[in-house]
Scaffold this motif. Structure first.
Motif, PDB file in Angstrom:
ATOM      1  N   GLY A 185       0.686  -1.162  -0.113  1.00  0.00           N
ATOM      2  CA  GLY A 185       0.131  -0.526   0.263  1.00  0.00           C
ATOM      3  C   GLY A 185       0.919   0.854  -0.145  1.00  0.00           C
ATOM      4  N   HIS A 186       2.146   1.061   1.306  1.00  0.00           N
ATOM      5  CA  HIS A 186       2.317   2.473   0.356  1.00  0.00           C
ATOM      6  C   HIS A 186       3.560   2.952  -0.826  1.00  0.00           C
ATOM      7  CE1 HIS A 186       4.180   6.094   1.874  1.00  0.00           C
ATOM      8  NE2 HIS A 186       5.587   6.080   1.539  1.00  0.00           N
ATOM      9  N   PRO A 187       3.794   1.409  -1.155  1.00  0.00           N
ATOM     10  CA  PRO A 187       5.240   1.613  -2.850  1.00  0.00           C
ATOM     11  C   PRO A 187       3.330   2.444  -3.615  1.00  0.00           C
ATOM     12  CG  PRO A 187       5.462   0.057  -1.404  1.00  0.00           C
ATOM     13  CD  PRO A 187       4.531   0.902  -0.750  1.00  0.00           C
ATOM     14  N   THR A 238       5.825   0.625   8.448  1.00  0.00           N
ATOM     15  CA  THR A 238       4.588   0.357   9.206  1.00  0.00           C
ATOM     16  C   THR A 238       4.290   2.115   9.936  1.00  0.00           C
ATOM     17  OG1 THR A 238       6.834   0.437  10.860  1.00  0.00           O
ATOM     18  CG2 THR A 238       6.341  -1.105  10.403  1.00  0.00           C
ATOM     19  N   HIS A 239       4.790   2.646   9.029  1.00  0.00           N
ATOM     20  CA  HIS A 239       4.005   4.302   9.889  1.00  0.00           C
ATOM     21  C   HIS A 239       2.642   4.057   9.827  1.00  0.00           C
ATOM     22  CE1 HIS A 239       4.769   6.184   5.159  1.00  0.00           C
ATOM     23  NE2 HIS A 239       3.220   5.315   4.969  1.00  0.00           N
ATOM     24  N   HIS A 240       1.506   3.205   8.988  1.00  0.00           N
ATOM     25  CA  HIS A 240       0.778   3.259   8.649  1.00  0.00           C
ATOM     26  C   HIS A 240       0.276   2.646  10.503  1.00  0.00           C
ATOM     27  CE1 HIS A 240      -0.345   4.793   5.551  1.00  0.00           C
ATOM     28  NE2 HIS A 240       0.985   4.602   4.435  1.00  0.00           N
ATOM     29  N   PHE A 241       0.477   1.646  11.126  1.00  0.00           N
ATOM     30  CA  PHE A 241       0.707   0.952  11.816  1.00  0.00           C
ATOM     31  C   PHE A 241       1.321   1.012  13.317  1.00  0.00           C
ATOM     32  CE2 PHE A 241       1.154  -1.919   9.263  1.00  0.00           C
ATOM     33  CZ  PHE A 241       2.821  -2.575   9.563  1.00  0.00           C
TER      34      PHE A 241
HETATM   35 CU   LIG Z   1       2.591   5.712   3.849  1.00  0.00          CU
END
Ligand SMILES: [Cu+2]
Ligand code: HEM
Lengths: 198, 648
Positions: free
Chosen positions: B279-281, B328-331
């Protein structure tokens, strides 16, 4: 179609070169696919719930057989491609056929192995570990199954149409695929089975 | 009866019934219309079976616009529900479904096809190629995307929408908490279109690596092609992760496996990790081509070559690497250690550096440039400050300790819309206006276009900036209502007006297409913007073979050098041109994939197996097929070229 005779037949046309590069990139994606499966497996390996652990269900004999069969098949397809480069169609067809038979035998042993897991109560639904194991093995096995059909189609085409830039290209790409499955298996063998039995 | 019950909608509402009727009527209308005007043959020959990258690009474009309206309708409903405290427009369940479908439709079925549209339309022309490396595969990619999109879109009228958020976190997305088939739709529709995206990635990478015109070294590639290349590399590495995650999610739901459950050893955080490793890429897959478009547009309308070409390329490569290291900045708040949070906090902030480099390059390009404020340029200039604000709030979110405050609030929603709308949506609208004349042979009206731009920008600011404030004050995201006492009411009302203004802006843009189609002059020449790169060197409309003679390139702005320095782009005589034949197989495969997907959603095993066999048969037929394409003869080329005005 312009054929460049300074190149091996499978690289001989522009489209052939595109196909081969495209397939290498596809293999890059496949590496990511299996890397993700391995990651899942290693993460879940110890999470067996109330089900069996790796050491309890792995059996060395069938796995050794599988390894032997697949490694040999990778060797024979190499011989097949070599024969193709020499323009020896019949030799090539023979080696490709042997390769596929070895692949079929591999699949047979793998099915036996899966039945064994079923009998010892390590099913798809038992635990996170078994699900990860069977998904990883199953994805590899599914690739082999697809390869068996694909290889058969290629053999039929070479038989009927002879060694043309097109059939040579397809055969070569198929051999890349087959080697790749072998490499993946080596990882499965070392990091799933051997590690699990230690 | 029991068989049919599973197709019923679990949470019906009058709005859904109305939509059902509308869908039915529109479908009938299309079928009747096509029959009445005898257009079936035309549709089949010219569109459904086409392998021409330009037509495929146009199909992506229209699908994306269609999906923009679907996702936009969801957005308006959400904003309407939140516009006043204790509103009763939607209930909690309906709200869950709507923010889920809104997120998925916007990211996967709107933004992705939009960037694929531009890759398809522009890349082969920019590198002087006749088509992509694998034209048929390209058609298949489109039809897989389309099948996935349609499958996802019928969820709300057959069986129920997904309702676990676009991130579909387990165990919420598991059978226990998401009982309808909605999440099955999510897993399978995204899987199908994801396979299409992966194939596009392979196709475009091969095309760009191998099919560049003579003289175009890697460091002479136009910036959009570079950005597309990097984005496709990210696609090839990121999408397989999604494939595996979706596969596991699907088997958890359909076959009772325990990957992401909370029993039998399953691990819900594994999903979160896999999802965001893709998701981040993914957000960089979307934003890099957008940056590429901005680069083209800003240099064209500043009448200046792009400042810092090499640093532009280097920063994109760096971004693509970093994008895989920040997931992991998403959680941050989901219980990993302080060390992990610190590492990911720092790598996240590091992305701001190469992005900043790009911003400065655009500013330096504008500096001293002779700027023309056309519609595409307005979007590009508007993008710079707005996106910078979004970027700065992103760095705020990247501070993991502070994230405990903003996490899951409207502040986050404001941040990512603040990057994705000026970043991606503006770029797409800029690109749409910029490239429209090349592909459709007429300009979009400037005056209406400017109205669209200003309405959208003002609407955007009104819609999203209030959310920063309510977010910091603690308004949670994904909450369907709030009480009067919170005091969020007035700001949310402002946001609703903003969203309404944005809706009007999008309608204006579509009206512009209609208006210009009717009224714009058609003889605009091949280079209406006085542009710089190769795609403007061929005729308008672009002939099937793109370039009658392969261009000889000597710089990254080959066309500009031809115009200003007399560089010879096209040398030598015409030669016959090899082109691929049309094929119905990709379309048929797309339809079968749709059927397979539908069968899996509802666990209808017999049709599922039959359609899988169908897919396999198509692949086998393809293997045996002998299709070497066809040649366009020299006479034909001469005829086309003289009709299009002079030899190019
Ligand atoms: Cu991200
Ligand atoms: C056009 C105007 C838009 C408006 C008014 C709008 C509005 C909203 C709102 C109100 C939410 C939050 C719902 C909630 O948490 O309660 C939301 C979520 C979201 N939006 Fe948008 N949006 C717009 C455009 C877009 C675009 C262009 C994209 C992506 C390309 C996008 C992607 C998302 C995503 C991924 C979510 C998160 C969904 C979730 O929480 O699962 N939106 N939007």
């Amino acid at each position: 179609m312009k054929i460049d005779h300074s190149q091996p037949l499978e690289y001989g046309t522009d489209q052939n070169q595109l196909n081969i590069l495209g397939f290498w990139i596809f293999l890059g994606a496949e590496i990511m696919l299996f890397a993700t499966l391995f990651t899942a497996y290693f993460t879940l390996e110890g999470r067996t719930g109330s089900g069996p652990t790796p050491g309890e269900i792995f059996e060395i004999t069938p796995v050794l057989f599988e390894t032997l069969l697949l490694l040999t098949s990778s060797f024979t397809i190499g011989l097949g491609v070599h024969a193709m480069r020499l323009g020896r169609k019949n030799a090539m067809l023979t080696f490709f056929t042997i390769t596929l038979l070895l692949g079929l035998a591999f699949l047979g042993v793998e099915i036996y192995e899966f039945m064994h897991y079923y009998h010892v109560g390590a099913t798809y639904q038992t635990s996170a570990f078994t699900a990860a194991l069977l998904t990883t093995l199953g994805t590899h096995g599914g690739h082999v199954t697809l390869g068996l059909f694909w290889g058969t189609f290629i053999i039929l085409q070479v038989k009927k149409r002879g060694l043309t830039p097109e059939t040579a290209n397809k055969s070569f790409i198929f051999s890349l695929y087959w080697h790749f499955l072998d490499v993946v298996w080596i990882f499965i063998f070392s990091f799933i089975y051997l590690k699990g039995m230690m | 009866m029991e068989f049919f019950e599973r197709f019923a909608i679990p949470h019906p509402s009058p709005a859904i019934y109305a939509s059902m009727v509308a869908i039915g009527l529109v479908s009938i209308g299309i079928i009747v219309g096509l029959t009445y005007f005898k257009k079936w043959g035309y549709l089949w020959r010219e569109w459904l079976t086409t392998v021409d990258h330009k037509k495929i690009g146009i199909m992506y474009l229209f699908s994306a616009i269609l999906m923009l309206f679907r996702g936009g309708a969801d957005a308006i409903m959400m904003r309407a529900q939140l516009s006043t405290p204790d509103a009763k427009l939607l209930d909690a369940q309906h709200y869950n479904e709507i923010f889920t479908t809104h997120g998925v439709v916007m990211i996967i079925f709107m933004a992705m096809p939009f960037i694929f549209a531009f890759m398809n339309l522009v890349v082969p022309l920019q590198i002087g190629a006749r088509d992509v490396a694998f034209p048929r595969l390209n058609a298949l990619s489109f039809w897989l995307f389309f099948a996935g999109a349609m499958l996802f879109n019928i969820s709300f009228v057959i069986g129920g929408s997904p309702d676990a958020g676009w991130t579909s976190y387990f165990p919420l997305a598991g059978n226990d908490f998401s009982e309808s088939v909605g999440t099955n739709y999510y897993m399978i529709a995204i899987q199908i279109s994801g396979i299409g995206s992966l194939m596009t990635g392979i196709n475009m990478m091969t095309t760009i690596l191998k099919m560049r015109a003579p003289g175009m070294t890697l460091m002479k590639m136009p910036m959009f092609t570079w950005s597309a290349f990097i984005a496709n590399v990210i696609i090839v590495f990121a999408f397989p992760v999604l494939t595996v995650a979706l596969l596991m999610g699907t088997t958890d739901r359909l076959f009772g496996t325990n990957f992401f459950t909370t029993t039998n050893g399953g691990m819900d955080m594994l999903w979160a990790n896999f999802f965001w490793i893709w998701g981040h890429p993914e957000v960089y897959i979307l934003i890099l081509p957008a940056f590429g478009l901005y680069s083209e547009i800003i240099s064209t309308f500043s009448s200046r070559n792009l400042y810092g070409y090499k640093s532009m390329v280097a920063s994109m490569v760096l971004i693509s690497l970093l994008s895989f290291l920040v997931w992991t900045h998403h959680f941050f708040t989901m219980g990993q250690g302080a060390l992990t949070n610190s590492i990911f906090s720092i790598t996240t902030m590091a992305i701001a550096v190469p992005t900043g480099v790009k911003i400065f390059n655009w500013l330096f390009t504008l500096w001293k440039g002779k700027i023309r404020f056309t519609v595409p340029m307005l979007y590009s200039v508007g993008f710079i400050p707005l996106f910078t604000i979004g970027g700065v709030t992103g760095v705020m979110l990247a501070m993991s300790a502070a994230d405990y405050q903003y996490h899951n609030t409207m502040f986050l929603v404001a941040h990512f819309h603040n990057t994705i709308i000026p970043g991606v949506v503006f770029a797409m609208l800029a690109g749409l206006t910029y490239y429209w004349p090349k592909f459709f042979g007429f300009m979009l009206n400037e005056r209406i276009g400017k109205w669209g731009f200003w309405l959208l920008t003002v609407g955007f600011v009104l819609a999203f900036f209030p959310m920063y404030i309510t977010g910091l004050d603690g308004q949670a995201r994904r909450m369907y209502t709030y009480s009067e006492a919170t005091g969020f009411g007035p700001l949310n009302l402002v946001a609703f007006f903003g969203a309404a203004l944005m809706a009007i802006a999008f309608l204006t843009i579509v009206y512009n297409i209609y208006y210009s189609f009717k009224n714009s002059p058609r003889n605009i020449g091949s280079d209406p913007w006085d542009a710089r790169s190769l795609e403007w060197a061929t005729h308008t409309p672009v002939p099937e073979y793109n370039f009658a003679r392969v261009p000889q390139v000597a710089s990254s702005e080959a066309f500009w050098d031809m115009k200003k320095k007399g560089h010879q782009l096209f040398k030598g005589d015409f030669k016959k041109i090899h082109m691929p034949n049309n094929s119905g197989v990709p379309f048929i495969m797309g339809m079968i994939f749709f059927l397979a997907g539908f069968s899996f959603v509802f666990a209808l095993w017999i049709p599922a197996v039959i359609s899988l066999i169908g897919i396999f048969v198509c692949m086998a037929l393809r293997s045996f097929e002998k299709d070497h394409g066809r040649y366009i003869s020299i006479e034909e080329i001469e005829e086309t070229e003289s009709k299009l005005g002079g030899a190019k």
